[in-house]
Design a protein around this motif. Structure first.
Motif, PDB file in Angstrom:
ATOM      1  N   GLU A  88       0.832  -1.215   0.000  1.00 33.89           N
ATOM      2  CA  GLU A  88       0.000   0.000   0.000  1.00 33.89           C
ATOM      3  C   GLU A  88       0.860   1.256   0.000  1.00 33.89           C
ATOM      4  OE1 GLU A  88      -2.669   0.041   3.315  1.00 33.89           O
ATOM      5  OE2 GLU A  88      -3.642  -1.795   2.664  1.00 33.89           O
ATOM      6  N   ALA A 108      -1.700  -4.311   9.123  1.00 34.22           N
ATOM      7  CA  ALA A 108      -1.058  -4.585   7.832  1.00 34.22           C
ATOM      8  C   ALA A 108       0.433  -4.825   8.060  1.00 34.22           C
ATOM      9  CB  ALA A 108      -1.278  -3.403   6.899  1.00 34.22           C
ATOM     10  N   LYS A 109       1.027  -4.002   8.937  1.00 34.97           N
ATOM     11  CA  LYS A 109       2.468  -4.171   9.202  1.00 34.97           C
ATOM     12  C   LYS A 109       2.745  -5.538   9.827  1.00 34.97           C
ATOM     13  CE  LYS A 109       2.584  -0.505  11.940  1.00 34.97           C
ATOM     14  NZ  LYS A 109       1.122  -0.300  12.068  1.00 34.97           N
ATOM     15  N   ASP A 115      -7.765  -8.952  17.741  1.00 32.51           N
ATOM     16  CA  ASP A 115      -7.847  -7.631  17.098  1.00 32.51           C
ATOM     17  C   ASP A 115      -9.200  -6.992  17.389  1.00 32.51           C
ATOM     18  OD1 ASP A 115      -6.259  -6.107  14.629  1.00 32.51           O
ATOM     19  OD2 ASP A 115      -8.397  -5.665  14.721  1.00 32.51           O
ATOM     20  N   LYS A 143     -12.190  -7.751  10.790  1.00 27.73           N
ATOM     21  CA  LYS A 143     -11.059  -8.679  10.683  1.00 27.73           C
ATOM     22  C   LYS A 143     -11.318  -9.975  11.472  1.00 27.73           C
ATOM     23  CE  LYS A 143      -7.599  -5.024  10.029  1.00 27.73           C
ATOM     24  NZ  LYS A 143      -6.345  -4.404  10.473  1.00 27.73           N
ATOM     25  N   LYS A 159      -4.584  -1.171  28.238  1.00 25.36           N
ATOM     26  CA  LYS A 159      -5.928  -1.739  28.337  1.00 25.36           C
ATOM     27  C   LYS A 159      -5.928  -3.220  28.715  1.00 25.36           C
ATOM     28  CE  LYS A 159      -7.998  -2.377  23.885  1.00 25.36           C
ATOM     29  NZ  LYS A 159      -8.225  -1.762  22.573  1.00 25.36           N
TER      30      LYS A 159
HETATM   31  P1  JHZ Z   1      -2.496   0.020  12.478  1.00 26.37           P
HETATM   32  C1  JHZ Z   1      -2.532   1.239   8.589  1.00 26.37           C
HETATM   33  O1  JHZ Z   1      -1.555   0.247   8.771  1.00 26.37           O
HETATM   34  C2  JHZ Z   1      -2.971   1.220   7.175  1.00 26.37           C
HETATM   35  P2  JHZ Z   1      -1.716  -0.882   9.841  1.00 26.37           P
HETATM   36  C3  JHZ Z   1      -2.562   2.360   6.333  1.00 26.37           C
HETATM   37  N1  JHZ Z   1      -2.098   1.861   5.061  1.00 26.37           N
HETATM   38  C4  JHZ Z   1      -1.470   3.198   6.859  1.00 26.37           C
HETATM   39  O2  JHZ Z   1      -0.936   3.979   6.113  1.00 26.37           O
HETATM   40  C5  JHZ Z   1      -1.002   3.012   8.237  1.00 26.37           C
HETATM   41  O3  JHZ Z   1      -2.006   2.457   9.034  1.00 26.37           O
HETATM   42  C6  JHZ Z   1      -0.498   4.258   8.855  1.00 26.37           C
HETATM   43  C7  JHZ Z   1      -5.665  -3.358  16.077  1.00 26.37           C
HETATM   44  N2  JHZ Z   1      -5.753  -2.834  17.449  1.00 26.37           N
HETATM   45  O4  JHZ Z   1      -3.378   1.158  12.722  1.00 26.37           O
HETATM   46  C8  JHZ Z   1      -6.471  -2.597  15.087  1.00 26.37           C
HETATM   47  C9  JHZ Z   1      -6.268  -3.644  18.436  1.00 26.37           C
HETATM   48  O5  JHZ Z   1      -6.639  -4.777  18.200  1.00 26.37           O
HETATM   49  O6  JHZ Z   1      -1.200   0.032  13.155  1.00 26.37           O
HETATM   50  C10 JHZ Z   1      -5.702  -2.801  13.814  1.00 26.37           C
HETATM   51  O7  JHZ Z   1      -6.078  -3.988  13.160  1.00 26.37           O
HETATM   52  N3  JHZ Z   1      -6.357  -3.121  19.690  1.00 26.37           N
HETATM   53  C11 JHZ Z   1      -3.751   3.244   6.157  1.00 26.37           C
HETATM   54  O8  JHZ Z   1      -2.803  -1.823   9.472  1.00 26.37           O
HETATM   55  C12 JHZ Z   1      -4.263  -2.923  14.279  1.00 26.37           C
HETATM   56  O9  JHZ Z   1      -4.319  -3.280  15.647  1.00 26.37           O
HETATM   57  C13 JHZ Z   1      -5.957  -1.851  20.007  1.00 26.37           C
HETATM   58  O10 JHZ Z   1      -6.067  -1.437  21.183  1.00 26.37           O
HETATM   59  O11 JHZ Z   1      -0.370  -1.455  10.064  1.00 26.37           O
HETATM   60  C14 JHZ Z   1      -3.510  -1.626  14.163  1.00 26.37           C
HETATM   61  O12 JHZ Z   1      -3.250  -1.350  12.854  1.00 26.37           O
HETATM   62  C15 JHZ Z   1      -5.398  -1.057  18.970  1.00 26.37           C
HETATM   63  C16 JHZ Z   1      -4.917   0.339  19.284  1.00 26.37           C
HETATM   64  C17 JHZ Z   1      -5.313  -1.575  17.708  1.00 26.37           C
HETATM   65  O13 JHZ Z   1      -2.279   0.016  11.021  1.00 26.37           O
END
Ligand code: JHZ
Length: 421
Positions: A230, A334-335, A355, A360, A400
């Protein structure tokens, strides 16, 4: 069960020239091998279907120093049905509230002004302007998410943002005082088309505010897993200046933000507009030189450190697994999918992932096919170790899950280097 995966030939989707300056002098420095698309979560019924695996390699332009992917998968494949929802994180919600307040205050945004958000997702950022009675318009190509945003009362057009679209928006809704784009410019192949659209859609004294992960942080903190299909570009200030300059725009200020492992918030105006450029902009440019971001050795060294992160993590996981420990993952980011695929981690090492995003849950991670459950499972099952795949939210996640910690559960953080909490 891991996916067998069908490899897309590396001659397909290959980048020929730098996306910003057009130079053919682009040098590859890192290969993360072949990967499925990072948000391509698999429903149970498709688990036996083959997934496409695309080459994931990174190069740097030795003329304008934009770091970018060597292969560009068509946006249509990745963004029409999207599973990333920012409003599920309290960190992100607070971040967007602060961002909107900062913009309203510093650029004197009034109730008659229009704010447009490119890649507006579920409208979390725009809702902060709307609450203050400032008219908003979201633009997002993901049908599922644009529908949700409209349902939530955030006016959203379901489309990719292009110059042609910008022209239509200007005719129908008028020009914007503020255009925002958070974590989306890096996703776009034709940056020149988007910049033309932004330049024509902005009022003469309008401001474009973009946020993107900062290359300097990515390199320094070994955040290799934020490299995925992406994210076509990995920005530093220097190539952004080159880009904006070509479109009659100028950077007037920059702020560092801690979100997503370290990001840049860049404020941009028309060159003709009456804004003075903050001395911070020059400071960033000087610092980038001092950090050797314009030196290929920096990137070669980074590639070596990436291999070490993989080695250390695998060694540790295999060791505790041998001792009979239970291990799960937290955050099907995604990471996380990049890390799992690159390190070849499947249910042999991680039993499942928890998650918070309902879309998901019940699905499987792309390529590695690890099942995803709601977060509540962690305290019920009490695994010995939990690998935080969404390490950018480690503080929020640990905060949390105090019950899990107090009962003896331990968290593993994989980058910048292996840490057990
Ligand atoms: P998160 C996204 O990447 C996608 P991703 C995108 N391409 C981008 O540019 C970057 O962000 C910046 C979960 N979670 O945000 C939710 C919990 O379960 O790091 C998400 O699935 N409990 C737009 O996908 C994931 O973790 C929680 O308490 O790498 C986080 O994904 C929290 C805080 C998150 O983005």
């Amino acid at each position: 069960m891991k996916s067998t995966g069908t490899r897309v030939p590396s001659t397909r989707y290959r980048l020929k020239n730098c996306r910003i300056c057009g130079s053919a002098r682009i040098k590859q420095f890192l290969s993360l091998h072949y990967m499925p698309i990072p948000n391509g979560f698999v429903p149970k019924k498709d688990i036996k279907k083959k997934e496409f695996h695309f080459p994931l390699k990174v190069c740097v332009c030795t003329d304008c120093w934009l770091v970018q992917l060597t292969h560009v998968i068509p946006a249509e494949i990745m963004f029409r049905n999207y599973l990333y929802i920012p409003s599920t994180s309290t960190t992100v919600v607070a971040h967007f509230r602060e961002m909107a307040d900062h913009i309203i205050k510093n650029f004197n945004v009034k109730r008659k002004d229009l704010v447009i958000d490119i890649g507006s997702n579920d409208g979390t950022l725009l809702s902060n302007f709307q609450k203050k009675n400032i008219p908003v318009l979201g633009v997002d190509p993901a049908e599922n998410i644009a529908r949700q945003a409209n349902k939530n009362g955030i006016r959203t057009l379901c489309t990719f943002f292009t110059e042609e679209k910008a022209q239509k928006i200007a005719q129908e809704y008028g020009k914007a005082k503020i255009i925002t784009a958070t974590n989306v410019i890096a996703h776009i192949q034709d940056l020149h088309d988007v910049m033309k659209g932004i330049a024509l859609l902005l009022q003469d004294n309008g401001i474009f505010v973009m946020e993107a992960p900062y290359l300097a942080d990515l390199v320094e903190r070994n955040e290799f897993d934020t490299i995925y299909h992406e994210h076509l570009s990995y920005f530093s200030v220097h190539p952004l200046e080159v880009l904006f300059h070509q479109h009659g725009l100028k950077i007037i200020d920059i702020q560092k933000q801690s979100i997503h492992g370290g990001s840049l918030r860049v404020f941009v105006a028309k060159q003709s507009a009456d804004y003075t450029v903050h001395p911070r902009v020059e400071k960033f440019l000087i610092e980038e030189k001092a950090k050797n971001l314009q030196n290929i050795k920096t990137y070669d060294d980074f590639a070596l450190r990436v291999k070490k992160v993989k080695r250390d993590l695998l060694q540790f996981l295999r060791k505790i697994r041998k001792e009979g420990k239970t291990i799960i993952g937290y955050g099907a980011a995604a990471k996380g999918n990049v890390l799992l695929n690159y390190c070849d981690i499947s249910t042999d090492l991680l039993d499942y992932i928890v998650d918070s995003i309902p879309y998901k849950q019940g699905k499987y991670t792309p390529g590695t096919h690890i099942p995803i459950y709601p977060e509540s499972k962690i305290v019920k099952a009490m695994p010995d170790y939990t690998l935080i795949l969404a390490w950018n939210f480690a503080d929020e996640i640990i905060r949390k899950n105090q019950e899990y910690v107090q009962k003896g559960g331990r968290f593993i953080i994989p980058v910048p280097y292996l840490k057990i909490v």
